[in-house]
Design a protein around this motif. Structure first.
Motif, PDB file in Angstrom:
ATOM      1  N   ALA A  95     -18.327 -39.809  10.516  1.00  0.00           N
ATOM      2  CA  ALA A  95     -17.200 -39.482   9.653  1.00  0.00           C
ATOM      3  C   ALA A  95     -17.696 -39.359   8.220  1.00  0.00           C
ATOM      4  N   PHE A  96     -17.172 -38.375   7.516  1.00  0.00           N
ATOM      5  CA  PHE A  96     -17.474 -38.165   6.099  1.00  0.00           C
ATOM      6  C   PHE A  96     -16.329 -38.689   5.239  1.00  0.00           C
ATOM      7  N   GLY A  97     -16.688 -39.166   4.056  1.00  0.00           N
ATOM      8  CA  GLY A  97     -15.711 -39.432   3.012  1.00  0.00           C
ATOM      9  C   GLY A  97     -16.074 -38.644   1.774  1.00  0.00           C
ATOM     10  N   GLY A  98     -15.114 -38.448   0.883  1.00  0.00           N
ATOM     11  CA  GLY A  98     -15.368 -37.754  -0.368  1.00  0.00           C
ATOM     12  C   GLY A  98     -15.479 -36.257  -0.265  1.00  0.00           C
ATOM     13  N   VAL A  99     -15.202 -35.681   0.911  1.00  0.00           N
ATOM     14  CA  VAL A  99     -15.399 -34.241   1.085  1.00  0.00           C
ATOM     15  C   VAL A  99     -14.118 -33.501   1.475  1.00  0.00           C
ATOM     16  N   ALA A 100     -13.037 -34.233   1.722  1.00  0.00           N
ATOM     17  CA  ALA A 100     -11.818 -33.582   2.211  1.00  0.00           C
ATOM     18  C   ALA A 100     -10.586 -34.382   1.803  1.00  0.00           C
ATOM     19  N   HIS A 101      -9.440 -33.813   2.051  1.00  0.00           N
ATOM     20  CA  HIS A 101      -8.142 -34.416   1.755  1.00  0.00           C
ATOM     21  C   HIS A 101      -7.860 -35.621   2.647  1.00  0.00           C
ATOM     22  N   LYS A 102      -8.690 -35.817   3.657  1.00  0.00           N
ATOM     23  CA  LYS A 102      -8.575 -36.922   4.597  1.00  0.00           C
ATOM     24  C   LYS A 102      -9.981 -37.345   5.016  1.00  0.00           C
ATOM     25  N   PRO A 103     -10.143 -38.534   5.589  1.00  0.00           N
ATOM     26  CA  PRO A 103     -11.442 -38.867   6.177  1.00  0.00           C
ATOM     27  C   PRO A 103     -11.796 -37.814   7.222  1.00  0.00           C
ATOM     28  N   TRP A 104     -13.004 -37.301   7.155  1.00  0.00           N
ATOM     29  CA  TRP A 104     -13.374 -36.117   7.938  1.00  0.00           C
ATOM     30  C   TRP A 104     -14.252 -36.514   9.125  1.00  0.00           C
TER      31      TRP A 104
ATOM     32  N   THR B 271       0.210 -38.027   4.461  1.00  0.00           N
ATOM     33  CA  THR B 271       0.133 -38.547   5.828  1.00  0.00           C
ATOM     34  C   THR B 271       1.218 -37.935   6.697  1.00  0.00           C
ATOM     35  N   VAL B 272       1.180 -38.293   7.990  1.00  0.00           N
ATOM     36  CA  VAL B 272       2.198 -37.829   8.928  1.00  0.00           C
ATOM     37  C   VAL B 272       3.293 -38.883   9.129  1.00  0.00           C
ATOM     38  N   LEU B 273       3.316 -39.912   8.294  1.00  0.00           N
ATOM     39  CA  LEU B 273       4.337 -40.950   8.426  1.00  0.00           C
ATOM     40  C   LEU B 273       5.731 -40.368   8.232  1.00  0.00           C
ATOM     41  N   GLU B 274       6.663 -40.861   9.024  1.00  0.00           N
ATOM     42  CA  GLU B 274       8.066 -40.504   8.846  1.00  0.00           C
ATOM     43  C   GLU B 274       8.659 -41.366   7.738  1.00  0.00           C
ATOM     44  N   PRO B 275       9.750 -40.927   7.112  1.00  0.00           N
ATOM     45  CA  PRO B 275      10.367 -41.727   6.046  1.00  0.00           C
ATOM     46  C   PRO B 275      10.680 -43.156   6.516  1.00  0.00           C
TER      47      PRO B 275
ATOM     48  N   HIS C 254     -14.173 -33.080  -6.122  1.00  0.00           N
ATOM     49  CA  HIS C 254     -13.180 -32.526  -5.217  1.00  0.00           C
ATOM     50  C   HIS C 254     -13.750 -32.072  -3.870  1.00  0.00           C
ATOM     51  N   ALA C 255     -12.846 -31.595  -3.019  1.00  0.00           N
ATOM     52  CA  ALA C 255     -13.147 -31.362  -1.603  1.00  0.00           C
ATOM     53  C   ALA C 255     -13.938 -30.082  -1.372  1.00  0.00           C
ATOM     54  N   ILE C 256     -14.702 -30.111  -0.283  1.00  0.00           N
ATOM     55  CA  ILE C 256     -15.448 -28.928   0.157  1.00  0.00           C
ATOM     56  C   ILE C 256     -15.080 -28.532   1.590  1.00  0.00           C
ATOM     57  N   LEU C 257     -14.298 -29.345   2.268  1.00  0.00           N
ATOM     58  CA  LEU C 257     -13.875 -29.081   3.638  1.00  0.00           C
ATOM     59  C   LEU C 257     -12.358 -29.211   3.755  1.00  0.00           C
ATOM     60  N   GLY C 258     -11.747 -28.335   4.550  1.00  0.00           N
ATOM     61  CA  GLY C 258     -10.319 -28.453   4.836  1.00  0.00           C
ATOM     62  C   GLY C 258      -9.411 -28.192   3.661  1.00  0.00           C
ATOM     63  N   THR C 259      -9.879 -27.470   2.672  1.00  0.00           N
ATOM     64  CA  THR C 259      -9.083 -27.235   1.467  1.00  0.00           C
ATOM     65  C   THR C 259      -8.082 -26.095   1.674  1.00  0.00           C
ATOM     66  N   SER C 260      -7.190 -25.952   0.714  1.00  0.00           N
ATOM     67  CA  SER C 260      -6.290 -24.803   0.679  1.00  0.00           C
ATOM     68  C   SER C 260      -6.163 -24.351  -0.771  1.00  0.00           C
ATOM     69  N   GLU C 261      -5.517 -23.227  -0.979  1.00  0.00           N
ATOM     70  CA  GLU C 261      -5.304 -22.753  -2.349  1.00  0.00           C
ATOM     71  C   GLU C 261      -4.281 -23.605  -3.083  1.00  0.00           C
ATOM     72  N   GLN C 262      -3.661 -24.521  -2.375  1.00  0.00           N
ATOM     73  CA  GLN C 262      -2.671 -25.411  -2.983  1.00  0.00           C
ATOM     74  C   GLN C 262      -3.282 -26.707  -3.504  1.00  0.00           C
ATOM     75  N   CYS C 263      -4.415 -27.136  -2.908  1.00  0.00           N
ATOM     76  CA  CYS C 263      -4.961 -28.439  -3.268  1.00  0.00           C
ATOM     77  C   CYS C 263      -6.389 -28.581  -2.763  1.00  0.00           C
TER      78      CYS C 263
ATOM     79  N   PRO D 167      -4.271 -30.522   3.210  1.00  0.00           N
ATOM     80  CA  PRO D 167      -3.212 -30.134   2.273  1.00  0.00           C
ATOM     81  C   PRO D 167      -2.338 -28.974   2.730  1.00  0.00           C
ATOM     82  N   GLY D 168      -2.946 -27.925   3.300  1.00  0.00           N
ATOM     83  CA  GLY D 168      -2.149 -26.775   3.733  1.00  0.00           C
ATOM     84  C   GLY D 168      -1.223 -26.306   2.623  1.00  0.00           C
ATOM     85  N   ASP D 169       0.025 -26.035   2.992  1.00  0.00           N
ATOM     86  CA  ASP D 169       1.030 -25.605   2.025  1.00  0.00           C
ATOM     87  C   ASP D 169       1.889 -26.760   1.528  1.00  0.00           C
ATOM     88  N   GLU D 170       1.593 -27.983   1.976  1.00  0.00           N
ATOM     89  CA  GLU D 170       2.367 -29.147   1.548  1.00  0.00           C
ATOM     90  C   GLU D 170       1.428 -30.271   1.090  1.00  0.00           C
TER      91      GLU D 170
END
Length: 331
Positions: free
Chosen positions: A259-268, A203-207, A146-155, A195-198
């Motif tokens: 850029a890092f991979g494997g450390v965050a909810h997104k490519p870092w 992604t930021v894609l619209e429906p 799991h992630a070590i950067l950019g995490t939240s208590e939600q994910c 992840p934040g609260d959501e």
């Protein structure tokens, strides 16, 4: 698997206004079909886009390249132009999955694959990404990957794509088309969310927005390298990966992208490390200093504490190799 409707699209224009919230686009299906089998994804309708004219790799002008969303990972990794001018991308693609999966997986689908968190896939366990408000089983559970950067208590899940890490380092841009026909461009770096609260929103894609392709800008100066540290040599996701482009002139860092991979909810994108290295001597000491700057806010959760020193050492090793004969290796 929950029953669903199926429709094959013949042209991008067929999207029209018919895409609804319960629809999912299907191309290679290497991730989506698995999620449907587990009933993690339960689309009401699959829109098969595999016959759309989005499978070409074309010169993009100004030294760049246009990659259609349906270009397979195998085709992109083996393209002579990519291998020669964007070897970071080719290496990242070849580090992912297996040959059979790369033959099916597409550029657009690779960017949109979902996390491989154990708790996300196990429907008997709590997961805020799967069911918002349920809790995160990984916080106090088995969180080795799991992630070590950019995490939240939600994910604390990580994004699994190798290709996306390379594209972030290369400043690639993703092309998007909405159901109403409008189009926009977005840096790949801005496509994925923390992840934040959501955490359910990857992604930021619209429906209904469809990835139609990716644009690679002209390759930057310097040597390109990708290194993936994993538990086994194939068919394993990164514990830590690093994509780097380093240009050393007269022993000093003239330009650098990391850029890092494997450390965050997104490519870092490692902006702090890049800033710390700019204009500095290409030495082991400075490479470690840059890693420390980037990882200052990293946080382990017990089982993944080892990722912090691992990321530090991996970044320094990649930069050392990228510096080559121009760099010094004094500690």
């Amino acid at each position: 698997m929950k029953p669903f409707d199926y429709q094959r699209l013949a042209a991008v224009e067929d999207l029209g206004q018919r895409v609804s919230e319960g629809d999912r686009f299907l191309a290679g299906g290497t991730n989506l079909v698995d999620l449907m089998k587990h009933e993690i994804e339960t689309p009401e309708r699959l829109l098969d886009i595999s016959r759309l004219e989005l499978g070409q790799i074309e010169d993009g002008g100004d030294g760049g390249l246009k990659v259609g969303a349906l270009v397979t990972n195998t085709a992109l990794a083996s393209d002579a132009r990519v291998r020669e001018r964007w070897p970071l991308l080719s290496a990242a693609l070849l580090a992912g999955a297996t040959a059979q999966l790369r033959n099916r997986a597409t550029t657009g689908g690779n960017l949109l694959q979902r996390t491989r968190c154990y708790y996300f896939y196990d429907t008997a366990r709590p997961c805020n990404k799967r069911n918002p408000g349920e809790g995160c089983g990984a916080l106090d559970g088995f969180n080795r990957i799991h992630a070590i950067l950019g995490t939240s208590e939600q994910c604390i899940a990580t994004h699994p794509s190798d290709m996306a890490v390379a594209m972030v380092a290369l400043d690639a841009v993703v092309n998007l088309r909405a159901p109403d026909g409008s189009e926009r461009q977005l840096p790949v770096e801005e496509l994925h969310r923390l992840p934040g609260d959501e955490p359910q929103r990857d992604t930021v894609l619209e429906p209904g927005e469809l990835i139609t392709g990716v644009q690679l800008p002209a390759p930057p100066p310097g040597r390109q390298l990708y290194r993936k540290v994993r538990d086994r040599s194939s068919y394993a996701f990164a514990l830590v990966s690093v994509g780097a482009i380093l240009d050393v002139v007269d022993g000093k860092v003239d330009s650098v992208r990391i850029a890092f991979g494997g450390v965050a909810h997104k490519p870092w994108r490692a902006r702090k490390a890049e800033q710390a290295l700019q204009g500095q001597k290409a030495t082991e000491e400075n490479f470690l200093m840059a890693a420390d700057a980037e990882l200052a806010d990293a946080k382990g959760y017990g089982g993944n504490d080892f990722k912090i020193p691992l990321a530090r050492r991996t970044l320094a090793a990649v930069l050392r190799d990228a510096a080559g004969a121009e760099g010094e290796t004094t500690a």
